[in-house]
Design a protein around this motif. Structure first.
Motif, PDB file in Angstrom:
ATOM      1  N   ALA A  25       1.794   8.588  -0.818  1.00 45.41           N
ATOM      2  CA  ALA A  25       3.074   8.855  -1.471  1.00 45.41           C
ATOM      3  C   ALA A  25       4.217   8.866  -0.471  1.00 45.41           C
ATOM      4  CB  ALA A  25       3.016  10.186  -2.213  1.00 45.41           C
ATOM      5  N   ILE A  26       5.356   8.408  -0.903  1.00 44.61           N
ATOM      6  CA  ILE A  26       6.550   8.360  -0.060  1.00 44.61           C
ATOM      7  C   ILE A  26       7.185   9.749  -0.033  1.00 44.61           C
ATOM      8  CG2 ILE A  26       8.812   7.287   0.241  1.00 44.61           C
ATOM      9  CD1 ILE A  26       7.713   4.901  -1.354  1.00 44.61           C
ATOM     10  N   ALA A  27       7.355  10.329   1.154  1.00 48.62           N
ATOM     11  CA  ALA A  27       7.905  11.674   1.293  1.00 48.62           C
ATOM     12  C   ALA A  27       9.421  11.646   1.116  1.00 48.62           C
ATOM     13  CB  ALA A  27       7.538  12.252   2.653  1.00 48.62           C
ATOM     14  N   ILE A  28       9.938  12.548   0.290  1.00 45.10           N
ATOM     15  CA  ILE A  28      11.369  12.665   0.041  1.00 45.10           C
ATOM     16  C   ILE A  28      11.819  14.049   0.503  1.00 45.10           C
ATOM     17  CG2 ILE A  28      13.199  12.554  -1.671  1.00 45.10           C
ATOM     18  CD1 ILE A  28      11.667   9.938  -1.256  1.00 45.10           C
ATOM     19  N   ASP A  29      12.718  14.065   1.474  1.00 40.11           N
ATOM     20  CA  ASP A  29      13.206  15.331   2.015  1.00 40.11           C
ATOM     21  C   ASP A  29      14.536  15.753   1.394  1.00 40.11           C
ATOM     22  OD1 ASP A  29      11.021  15.484   3.752  1.00 40.11           O
ATOM     23  OD2 ASP A  29      12.031  14.249   5.252  1.00 40.11           O
ATOM     24  N   ASN A  30      15.363  14.802   1.032  1.00 43.99           N
ATOM     25  CA  ASN A  30      16.688  15.102   0.494  1.00 43.99           C
ATOM     26  C   ASN A  30      16.674  14.908  -1.011  1.00 43.99           C
ATOM     27  OD1 ASN A  30      19.355  15.540   0.024  1.00 43.99           O
ATOM     28  ND2 ASN A  30      20.122  13.933   1.360  1.00 43.99           N
ATOM     29  N   TYR A  52       4.880  15.750  -7.089  1.00 44.94           N
ATOM     30  CA  TYR A  52       4.986  14.291  -6.994  1.00 44.94           C
ATOM     31  C   TYR A  52       5.778  13.765  -8.176  1.00 44.94           C
ATOM     32  CZ  TYR A  52       1.139  14.619  -3.636  1.00 44.94           C
ATOM     33  OH  TYR A  52       0.358  14.938  -2.555  1.00 44.94           O
ATOM     34  N   ALA A  53       6.616  12.789  -7.892  1.00 46.92           N
ATOM     35  CA  ALA A  53       7.275  12.016  -8.948  1.00 46.92           C
ATOM     36  C   ALA A  53       6.574  10.664  -9.021  1.00 46.92           C
ATOM     37  CB  ALA A  53       8.756  11.837  -8.644  1.00 46.92           C
ATOM     38  N   TRP A  54       6.135  10.287 -10.214  1.00 47.30           N
ATOM     39  CA  TRP A  54       5.372   9.055 -10.427  1.00 47.30           C
ATOM     40  C   TRP A  54       6.175   8.105 -11.290  1.00 47.30           C
ATOM     41  CZ3 TRP A  54       3.060   7.739 -15.322  1.00 47.30           C
ATOM     42  CH2 TRP A  54       2.224   6.610 -15.278  1.00 47.30           C
ATOM     43  N   VAL A  55       6.300   6.864 -10.863  1.00 46.29           N
ATOM     44  CA  VAL A  55       7.035   5.846 -11.619  1.00 46.29           C
ATOM     45  C   VAL A  55       6.079   4.703 -11.932  1.00 46.29           C
ATOM     46  CG1 VAL A  55       8.954   4.217 -11.609  1.00 46.29           C
ATOM     47  CG2 VAL A  55       9.199   6.443 -10.503  1.00 46.29           C
ATOM     48  N   ARG A  56       6.028   4.300 -13.198  1.00 45.79           N
ATOM     49  CA  ARG A  56       5.181   3.187 -13.623  1.00 45.79           C
ATOM     50  C   ARG A  56       6.046   2.044 -14.129  1.00 45.79           C
ATOM     51  NH1 ARG A  56       2.281   4.281 -18.831  1.00 45.79           N
ATOM     52  NH2 ARG A  56       4.105   3.226 -19.674  1.00 45.79           N
ATOM     53  N   ASP A  72       1.395  -4.655  -8.806  1.00 42.10           N
ATOM     54  CA  ASP A  72       1.755  -3.383  -8.177  1.00 42.10           C
ATOM     55  C   ASP A  72       2.664  -2.632  -9.146  1.00 42.10           C
ATOM     56  OD1 ASP A  72       2.406  -1.298  -6.574  1.00 42.10           O
ATOM     57  OD2 ASP A  72       3.292  -2.472  -4.960  1.00 42.10           O
ATOM     58  N   ARG A  73       2.073  -1.821 -10.032  1.00 42.75           N
ATOM     59  CA  ARG A  73       2.815  -1.250 -11.147  1.00 42.75           C
ATOM     60  C   ARG A  73       3.251   0.196 -10.952  1.00 42.75           C
ATOM     61  NH1 ARG A  73       0.135  -1.234 -16.590  1.00 42.75           N
ATOM     62  NH2 ARG A  73       2.232  -0.537 -17.152  1.00 42.75           N
ATOM     63  N   GLN A  74       2.809   0.902  -9.905  1.00 45.07           N
ATOM     64  CA  GLN A  74       3.126   2.319  -9.810  1.00 45.07           C
ATOM     65  C   GLN A  74       3.501   2.721  -8.392  1.00 45.07           C
ATOM     66  OE1 GLN A  74      -0.345   4.503 -11.025  1.00 45.07           O
ATOM     67  NE2 GLN A  74      -1.502   4.003  -9.201  1.00 45.07           N
ATOM     68  N   ASP A  75       4.355   3.750  -8.306  1.00 44.95           N
ATOM     69  CA  ASP A  75       4.767   4.320  -7.027  1.00 44.95           C
ATOM     70  C   ASP A  75       4.757   5.837  -7.151  1.00 44.95           C
ATOM     71  OD1 ASP A  75       5.232   1.895  -5.665  1.00 44.95           O
ATOM     72  OD2 ASP A  75       7.217   1.710  -6.565  1.00 44.95           O
ATOM     73  N   PHE A  76       4.399   6.509  -6.057  1.00 44.37           N
ATOM     74  CA  PHE A  76       4.379   7.972  -5.996  1.00 44.37           C
ATOM     75  C   PHE A  76       5.357   8.439  -4.916  1.00 44.37           C
ATOM     76  CE2 PHE A  76       0.308   6.894  -7.820  1.00 44.37           C
ATOM     77  CZ  PHE A  76       0.086   7.871  -8.766  1.00 44.37           C
ATOM     78  N   TYR A  77       6.081   9.531  -5.224  1.00 39.91           N
ATOM     79  CA  TYR A  77       7.006  10.145  -4.284  1.00 39.91           C
ATOM     80  C   TYR A  77       6.674  11.631  -4.182  1.00 39.91           C
ATOM     81  CZ  TYR A  77       9.688   5.856  -5.025  1.00 39.91           C
ATOM     82  OH  TYR A  77      10.079   4.538  -5.114  1.00 39.91           O
ATOM     83  N   SER A  99       0.815  -1.213   0.000  1.00 43.42           N
ATOM     84  CA  SER A  99       0.000   0.000   0.000  1.00 43.42           C
ATOM     85  C   SER A  99       0.847   1.261   0.000  1.00 43.42           C
ATOM     86  CB  SER A  99      -0.919   0.005   1.227  1.00 43.42           C
ATOM     87  OG  SER A  99      -0.148  -0.058   2.430  1.00 43.42           O
ATOM     88  N   GLN A 100       2.106   1.169   0.360  1.00 43.64           N
ATOM     89  CA  GLN A 100       2.946   2.350   0.458  1.00 43.64           C
ATOM     90  C   GLN A 100       3.310   2.882  -0.921  1.00 43.64           C
ATOM     91  OE1 GLN A 100       6.762   1.766   2.288  1.00 43.64           O
ATOM     92  NE2 GLN A 100       6.908   3.882   2.977  1.00 43.64           N
ATOM     93  N   GLY A 101       3.006   4.151  -1.148  1.00 41.43           N
ATOM     94  CA  GLY A 101       3.385   4.793  -2.392  1.00 41.43           C
ATOM     95  C   GLY A 101       2.499   4.489  -3.582  1.00 41.43           C
TER      96      GLY A 101
END
Length: 327
Positions: free
Chosen positions: A109-114, A187-191, A129-134, A101-103
């Protein structure tokens, strides 16, 4: 003559052997199920059944010699057919694949600080599970780079509401996006691929842009005193900061001299109400604009070329007529 006789003998032997094999196979197909039941000789008949590929099934369902496939099946010409192609990777393990369920959505979405890009983010995709959000935040105008490899088939940058800003498909070196963005949350989205199961590496990098976003309107234009020697102003235009305004005032009739260096923008001369008086059309290395103006307030509008972004240098000066200068 001798060769002919040898060939005839070989063909005769081969034909005789083939006839004997076929005859034995027919006999065993008929009598095999009964012969293999014999206490001792049954094992011999079972081996014969296997050699000639006959059907020697036990009538009671216990022994099934025909269930063993020929280790090297051949067609009637004796050619071994090629093995069937392997199944798609996801088909073999599709039932075992899971989705975390993460991302998987904007809400998770997974938080990116750096965003220095030094440590790649590692993700995993599969047909389930084909996509992730950052999610990342920019404190000011920045150039953002998104690089993804492995199973990543596409990537995109989305605004805070999830609207797509820019997307890219996979190329020979992976997926690459290079775009300037204003301050805000993105957001950065990866498929992932439809068929591949595996991991990818994601590089997110943000570099601050030396630009003044506060000079984007007439009311917030940068004030310039250009009488006398020429002055240089450096700024930047692009997707994150598409236009700049400069304000100057002439106390008497003067000749304006303007040079815009860079390949990314046009310069327009505006009156005090923002109406265009003149526009430069060139966006090569340098562009010049010279015009005699009456006393009053004027503006310069620096507008990016829609296809470009980058830094520019503006050189401004104004000279009075000799008669006006002496008076």
């Amino acid at each position: 003559m001798v060769k002919k006789r040898i060939d005839e003998q070989l063909w005769f032997r081969a034909g005789t052997g083939l006839t004997a094999t076929v005859g034995l196979g027919l006999l065993l197909n008929w009598a095999g199920p009964s012969l293999v039941k014999l206490p001792v000789a049954g094992q011999v008949f079972l081996q014969l059944c296997r050699v000639v590929n006959a059907t020697c099934e036990d009538a009671d369902g216990g022994l099934q010699a025909s269930s063993r496939p020929d280790p090297k099946p051949t067609d009637r010409l004796g050619i071994v057919p090629p093995p069937p192609p392997p199944p798609e990777e996801h088909e073999a393990d599709l039932a075992a694949l899971q989705s975390d369920s993460q991302g998987n959505s904007l809400a998770t979405a997974i938080a990116i600080d750096n965003l220095d890009g030094k440590q790649p983010l590692r993700g995993e995709t599969n047909p389930i599970d084909r996509q992730d959000f950052y999610r990342f935040t920019l404190n000011g105008p920045s150039t953002v780079q998104v690089l993804a490899d492995g199973t990543a088939a596409a990537a995109a940058i989305l605004d805070a509401s999830g609207k797509e800003i820019l997307t890219a498909e996979r190329g020979p070196a992976g997926v690459a996006i290079d775009r300037s963005l204003k301050a805000g949350t993105y957001y950065a989205w990866v498929r992932g691929s439809r068929r591949r199961v595996g991991t990818y590496n994601l590089m997110l990098t943000a570099s601050a842009i030396d630009s003044r976003p506060s000079d984007d309107t007439l009311s917030t234009a940068t004030h310039v005193s250009i009488l006398g020697e020429a002055q240089n102003f450096k700024d930047w235009v692009g997707s994150a900061d598409e236009e700049d305004f400069f304000r100057f005032e002439l106390a008497s009739e003067s000749r304006l001299n303007l040079m815009l260096e860079g390949r990314v923008a046009h310069a327009s001369l505006l009156d005090r109400n923002g109406e265009r008086l003149e526009r430069s059309d060139r966006t090569d290395f340098s562009d010049t604009l010279g015009r005699t103006l009456e006393a009053g307030v004027y503006y310069l509008h620096i507008e990016r070329d829609p296809r470009k972004e980058g830094a520019y240098t503006l050189n401004l000066s104004a000279t009075q007529d000799e008669a006006d200068a002496e008076s």
